[in-house]
Design a protein around this motif. Structure first.
Motif, short mmCIF file in Angstrom:
data_model
loop_
_atom_site.label_atom_id
_atom_site.label_comp_id
_atom_site.label_asym_id
_atom_site.label_seq_id
_atom_site.Cartn_x
_atom_site.Cartn_y
_atom_site.Cartn_z
N UNK A 128 0.85 -1.20 0.00
CA UNK A 128 0.00 0.00 0.00
C UNK A 128 0.88 1.24 0.00
N UNK A 129 0.57 2.19 -0.87
CA UNK A 129 1.39 3.39 -0.97
C UNK A 129 1.11 4.37 0.16
N UNK A 130 -0.06 4.30 0.73
CA UNK A 130 -0.44 5.22 1.80
C UNK A 130 -0.62 4.44 3.09
N UNK A 131 -0.91 5.14 4.17
CA UNK A 131 -1.19 4.48 5.44
C UNK A 131 -2.28 3.44 5.23
N UNK A 132 -2.14 2.31 5.90
CA UNK A 132 -3.19 1.29 5.87
C UNK A 132 -3.50 0.87 7.30
N UNK A 133 -4.18 -0.24 7.47
CA UNK A 133 -4.58 -0.70 8.81
C UNK A 133 -3.39 -0.99 9.71
N UNK A 134 -2.20 -1.12 9.16
CA UNK A 134 -1.02 -1.52 9.92
C UNK A 134 0.04 -0.44 10.04
N UNK A 135 -0.30 0.76 9.61
CA UNK A 135 0.61 1.88 9.80
C UNK A 135 1.03 2.54 8.50
N UNK A 136 2.04 3.41 8.65
CA UNK A 136 2.56 4.15 7.51
C UNK A 136 3.48 3.25 6.68
#
Length: 143
Positions: A128-136
């Motif tokens: 993921x390029x952006x923050x997701x459920x697991x952080x930055x």
């Protein structure tokens, strides 16, 4: 890079680069140890390498968990490693027994499928390029 975070924590995210570096180091280390043991005592390597792989299981799972997190997937995907662990530890020994040949082939096929899934998801696909459920993203999403 903080090796304590990389090898002992199941939190956070890492990119493909860190995942590749870990796996290259891991398999290179196992190969060198296996070669050294085989030169000293050929029969011992068959049992020593699976034991070493089990010792390194925790850091291997920690690194893989962070890679799954980068893909915004939970640690439950670590269950795909179960056939690989069984394959690394039991298949070499069961192949030595006549009765274990069929079981060894089935376990090898399951391990291959799971290994390919892990390889594609964790080694090839971008996180993921952006923050997701697991952080930055790790390293600003460049890995």
């Amino acid at each position: 890079m903080d090796f304590k975070f990389l090898l002992l924590s199941f939190d956070g995210r890492i990119g493909r680069k860190q995942f590749w570096l870990w796996n290259i180091s891991y398999y290179l280390f196992l190969s060198m140890v296996a070669t050294a043991i085989a030169q000293v005592s050929p029969g011992t390597a068959l049992y020593a390498v699976p034991v070493l792989a089990i010792i390194l299981l925790y850091p291997d799972l920690a690194v893989t968990a962070k890679r799954w997190h980068d893909r915004n997937k939970s640690n439950r995907f670590l269950l795909l490693n179960v056939p690989l662990v069984i394959g690394r530890s039991l298949i070499p020994m069961s192949a030595q027994m006549e009765t274990g040949e069929g079981l060894s082939r089935i376990l090898s096929l399951i391990a291959l499928i799971c290994g390919l899934w892990i390889f594609v998801e964790c080694s090839l696909l971008k996180g993921s390029e952006k923050d997701n459920d697991y952080g930055a993203p790790f390293d600003n999403g460049k890995a």
